[in-house]
Design an enzyme around this catalytic site. Sequence first.
Site, PDB file in Angstrom:
ATOM      1  N   ASP A  19       0.837  -1.202   0.000  1.00  0.00           N
ATOM      2  CA  ASP A  19       0.000   0.000   0.000  1.00  0.00           C
ATOM      3  C   ASP A  19       0.873   1.252   0.000  1.00  0.00           C
ATOM      4  O   ASP A  19       0.693   2.155  -0.810  1.00  0.00           O
ATOM      5  CB  ASP A  19      -0.921  -0.009   1.229  1.00  0.00           C
ATOM      6  N   GLU A 270       1.899  -6.776  -5.324  1.00  0.00           N
ATOM      7  CA  GLU A 270       1.448  -6.010  -6.486  1.00  0.00           C
ATOM      8  C   GLU A 270       2.601  -5.203  -7.100  1.00  0.00           C
ATOM      9  O   GLU A 270       2.957  -5.381  -8.261  1.00  0.00           O
ATOM     10  CB  GLU A 270       0.303  -5.072  -6.057  1.00  0.00           C
ATOM     11  N   SER A 272       5.891  -5.146  -6.590  1.00  0.00           N
ATOM     12  CA  SER A 272       7.133  -5.844  -6.990  1.00  0.00           C
ATOM     13  C   SER A 272       6.908  -6.670  -8.257  1.00  0.00           C
ATOM     14  O   SER A 272       7.846  -6.909  -9.024  1.00  0.00           O
ATOM     15  CB  SER A 272       7.676  -6.723  -5.853  1.00  0.00           C
TER      16      SER A 272
HETATM   17  O1  TRH Z   1       4.608  -6.081   0.480  1.00  0.00           O
HETATM   18  P1  TRH Z   1       3.646  -6.685  -0.464  1.00  0.00           P
HETATM   19  O2  TRH Z   1       3.311  -8.061  -0.198  1.00  0.00           O
HETATM   20  O3  TRH Z   1       2.334  -5.808  -0.504  1.00  0.00           O
HETATM   21  C1  TRH Z   1       1.050  -6.343  -0.558  1.00  0.00           C
HETATM   22  C2  TRH Z   1       0.402  -6.181  -1.897  1.00  0.00           C
HETATM   23  O4  TRH Z   1       0.490  -4.866  -2.359  1.00  0.00           O
HETATM   24  C3  TRH Z   1      -1.038  -6.582  -1.791  1.00  0.00           C
HETATM   25  O5  TRH Z   1      -1.691  -6.387  -3.012  1.00  0.00           O
HETATM   26  C4  TRH Z   1      -1.699  -5.773  -0.722  1.00  0.00           C
HETATM   27  O6  TRH Z   1      -3.013  -6.124  -0.599  1.00  0.00           O
HETATM   28  C5  TRH Z   1      -0.967  -6.016   0.561  1.00  0.00           C
HETATM   29  O7  TRH Z   1       0.379  -5.620   0.405  1.00  0.00           O
HETATM   30  C6  TRH Z   1      -1.573  -5.226   1.688  1.00  0.00           C
HETATM   31  O8  TRH Z   1       4.245  -6.614  -1.954  1.00  0.00           O
HETATM   32  P2  TRH Z   1       4.387  -5.437  -3.021  1.00  0.00           P
HETATM   33  O9  TRH Z   1       3.072  -4.967  -3.506  1.00  0.00           O
HETATM   34  O10 TRH Z   1       5.311  -5.941  -4.014  1.00  0.00           O
HETATM   35  O11 TRH Z   1       5.054  -4.223  -2.253  1.00  0.00           O
HETATM   36  C7  TRH Z   1       6.364  -4.246  -1.815  1.00  0.00           C
HETATM   37  C8  TRH Z   1       6.958  -2.858  -1.864  1.00  0.00           C
HETATM   38  O12 TRH Z   1       8.139  -2.810  -1.089  1.00  0.00           O
HETATM   39  C9  TRH Z   1       7.381  -2.452  -3.279  1.00  0.00           C
HETATM   40  O13 TRH Z   1       7.115  -1.077  -3.471  1.00  0.00           O
HETATM   41  C10 TRH Z   1       8.884  -2.689  -3.281  1.00  0.00           C
HETATM   42  C11 TRH Z   1       9.227  -2.326  -1.851  1.00  0.00           C
HETATM   43  N1  TRH Z   1      10.472  -2.878  -1.314  1.00  0.00           N
HETATM   44  C12 TRH Z   1      11.556  -2.027  -1.153  1.00  0.00           C
HETATM   45  O14 TRH Z   1      11.471  -0.838  -1.482  1.00  0.00           O
HETATM   46  N2  TRH Z   1      12.688  -2.534  -0.562  1.00  0.00           N
HETATM   47  C13 TRH Z   1      12.813  -3.837  -0.186  1.00  0.00           C
HETATM   48  O15 TRH Z   1      13.875  -4.243   0.331  1.00  0.00           O
HETATM   49  C14 TRH Z   1      11.689  -4.695  -0.413  1.00  0.00           C
HETATM   50  C15 TRH Z   1      11.804  -6.147  -0.027  1.00  0.00           C
HETATM   51  C16 TRH Z   1      10.536  -4.194  -0.966  1.00  0.00           C
END
Ligand code: TRH
Length: 364
Positions: A19, A270, A272
Amino acid sequence: MKEGKLWDIFCRVIDNYGDIGVGWRLASGLAARGERVRLWLDDASALQWMAPAGASGVEVRVWSGALALDGVTAGDVLLEAFGCEIDPIFVAAFARKAAASGRSGLWINLEYLSAEAFVERSHGLRSPVAGGPGAGLAKYFYYPGFTAATGGLLREPELAARQARFERADWLRQMGIDFQGERLVSLFCYEPPALAQLLTGLADAPLPTRLLVTHGRASAAVKACIEGANARQPGWNQREHLLISSLPALTQDDFDHLLWSCDLNFVRGEDSLLRALWAGKPLVWQIYPQTDGAHHRKLDAFLDWLEAPPSLRAVHEVWNGGAEAVLPALEPAPWQRAISAARQRLLEQDDLVSRLLHFVQKNH
Ligand code: TRH
């Protein structure tokens, strides 16, 4: 120069980082095009590692408990991320501003990403607000998506140039990773039941693999699997064909660098997933699980859109499935073709921020 609009983006951190990750990319993407953004978050702590440098044009405001306006007047566009309920005090302020200006006020609900068919049908629909402080206003539903008839996908205009300048060896050195030419695989996941199989499979493979494990849940899950494997079968990684590097929390830019560096990326949620598509390397997605099982339809729709080869579908089924299934062999070569073609299709379309700005211009 014409001054951009003032946006109020509201976002609640439900769990994980998606989010806030999407909220931040959207806010900084709008600001980079000359808009002014207030990003209202109930918990901004993850921004300390995700985006420590901030972004010019984005003001982060913490919104927890009852919101105190403290002299703030509502902006031109109100955007709620993922149906988070905006504080009624702010909605009332937005409604007052709209009434004073004689316009209806532009209130947008940004939805979660899906490749399902309903997205094209629902994108851009207008729904009158019947009750509460926003009565008389209307909300527009904005659906990100993979086709021209949807709201598009977040992609910065400078992404390709950044990618072209990127030097993998330098970045790995900077991260303290002792790279000796082995296969590199990144791991960003929840707790997939097939994780132990993945680890033992990599340990048994003829060539060595370095698994770059992201911090948090992925790292804890790997640790638990290794402890289990050590207890069940000491010496399972005797040849040391599975090398593991644990990563710190990375900035969003460094997270991209991780995906660009690897030969195969395991991603989740989402944001990533999109970053892995832009990286253009073979990927395996662990979808965010929903209690009603709706995520299976969402995963299938994505794999259909991707025109995923059968071996990639089979791996996704097990990676997102129950504990009993056997994880098929990883065959990245045909996956690479599908990902490259899909990425190219997307690059031919406008990105989400461009489409959103157009949408606002049309409806404001
Ligand atoms: O963390 P997530 O599993 O987020 C999820 C999904 O968005 C899902 O749809 C939602 O309903 C739930 O959260 C509440 O995976 P996502 O979406 O890939 O988000 C990870 C974010 O973190 C992305 O912007 C990349 C960032 N990130 C970094 O900036 N540095 C890091 O070291 C890592 C591991 C991630």
